[in-house]
Write a protein that holds these residues in place. Structure first.
Motif, mmCIF file in Angstrom:
data_model
loop_
_atom_site.group_PDB
_atom_site.id
_atom_site.type_symbol
_atom_site.label_atom_id
_atom_site.label_comp_id
_atom_site.label_asym_id
_atom_site.label_seq_id
_atom_site.Cartn_x
_atom_site.Cartn_y
_atom_site.Cartn_z
ATOM 1 N N GLU A 18 0.837 -1.177 -0.137
ATOM 2 C CA GLU A 18 -0.163 0.023 0.072
ATOM 3 C C GLU A 18 1.116 1.277 -0.014
ATOM 4 O O GLU A 18 2.110 1.190 0.747
ATOM 5 N N GLU A 19 0.438 2.184 -0.669
ATOM 6 C CA GLU A 19 1.227 3.747 -0.681
ATOM 7 C C GLU A 19 0.308 4.534 -0.524
ATOM 8 O O GLU A 19 -0.891 4.637 -0.869
ATOM 9 N N GLU A 20 0.736 5.740 0.364
ATOM 10 C CA GLU A 20 0.012 7.042 0.288
ATOM 11 C C GLU A 20 0.955 8.130 0.550
ATOM 12 O O GLU A 20 2.107 7.991 0.837
ATOM 13 N N VAL A 21 0.282 9.458 0.179
ATOM 14 C CA VAL A 21 0.970 10.501 0.645
ATOM 15 C C VAL A 21 0.321 11.012 1.958
ATOM 16 O O VAL A 21 -0.640 11.455 1.986
ATOM 17 N N ILE A 22 1.207 11.381 2.856
ATOM 18 C CA ILE A 22 0.842 12.248 4.059
ATOM 19 C C ILE A 22 1.495 13.430 3.982
ATOM 20 O O ILE A 22 2.262 13.760 3.371
ATOM 21 N N ARG A 23 0.997 14.193 4.997
ATOM 22 C CA ARG A 23 1.369 15.894 5.323
ATOM 23 C C ARG A 23 1.915 15.704 6.770
ATOM 24 O O ARG A 23 1.143 15.413 7.644
ATOM 25 N N GLN A 24 3.110 16.304 7.007
ATOM 26 C CA GLN A 24 3.987 16.467 8.064
ATOM 27 C C GLN A 24 4.208 17.908 7.977
ATOM 28 O O GLN A 24 5.103 18.267 7.195
ATOM 29 N N ASN A 25 3.656 18.584 8.791
ATOM 30 C CA ASN A 25 4.060 20.073 8.788
ATOM 31 C C ASN A 25 3.638 20.863 7.454
ATOM 32 O O ASN A 25 4.547 21.591 7.066
ATOM 33 N N GLY A 26 2.694 20.265 6.890
ATOM 34 C CA GLY A 26 2.394 20.889 5.333
ATOM 35 C C GLY A 26 3.142 20.324 4.308
ATOM 36 O O GLY A 26 2.978 20.564 3.063
ATOM 37 N N VAL A 27 4.162 19.476 4.519
ATOM 38 C CA VAL A 27 5.336 18.816 3.525
ATOM 39 C C VAL A 27 4.531 17.577 3.432
ATOM 40 O O VAL A 27 4.369 16.632 3.901
ATOM 41 N N PRO A 28 4.198 17.378 1.928
ATOM 42 C CA PRO A 28 3.660 15.827 1.204
ATOM 43 C C PRO A 28 5.047 14.936 1.456
ATOM 44 O O PRO A 28 6.136 15.168 0.807
ATOM 45 N N LEU A 29 4.604 13.897 2.272
ATOM 46 C CA LEU A 29 5.732 12.685 2.004
ATOM 47 C C LEU A 29 5.070 11.376 1.949
ATOM 48 O O LEU A 29 3.975 10.967 2.033
ATOM 49 N N HIS A 30 6.078 10.595 1.068
ATOM 50 C CA HIS A 30 5.505 9.164 0.862
ATOM 51 C C HIS A 30 5.432 8.199 2.000
ATOM 52 O O HIS A 30 6.286 8.390 2.966
ATOM 53 N N LYS A 31 4.593 7.496 2.053
ATOM 54 C CA LYS A 31 4.497 6.333 3.037
ATOM 55 C C LYS A 31 3.993 5.026 2.644
ATOM 56 O O LYS A 31 3.133 5.083 1.537
#
Length: 97
Positions: A18-31
């Motif tokens: 599974e893959e998704e894009v999350i946001r940490q402090n407004g920055v999009p990151l791959h997970k």
């Protein structure tokens, strides 16, 4: 479906990818999350690899490449030194920024 995930140059045949894009402090990151099998003869090499905790991650069929850190990890067996044992591993990696 099996997906190849490469961690620091080591190819792993991943299941339940599974893959998704999350946001940490407004920055999009791959997970990414995936499961994989580890056999007793692979145990030492995989354990040593996972101790690194941070990896160059590549998922060639998804054209996905990033530097990632283990966020979550589990295994069904903690001691694979018995011959012909197989464990189910689950790994979750998040892109480092």
């Amino acid at each position: 479906m099996v997906t190849k995930v490469v961690l620091n140059g080591v190819a792993i045949q991943a299941e339940e990818f599974e893959e998704e894009v999350i946001r940490q402090n407004g920055v999009p990151l791959h997970k990414i999350r995936f499961a994989f099998k580890v056999r007793s003869n692979e145990y030492h090499d995989i354990a040593t690899l996972l101790y690194e905790k941070t990896f160059d991650v590549s998922v060639p069929e998804k054209d996905l490449n990033f530097r990632g850190t283990i966020q979550n990890y589990s295994t069904s067996v903690t001691n694979l030194y018995k011959e012909n044992e197989v464990a189910d591993y689950r790994l979750e990696l998040v892109e480092t920024n």
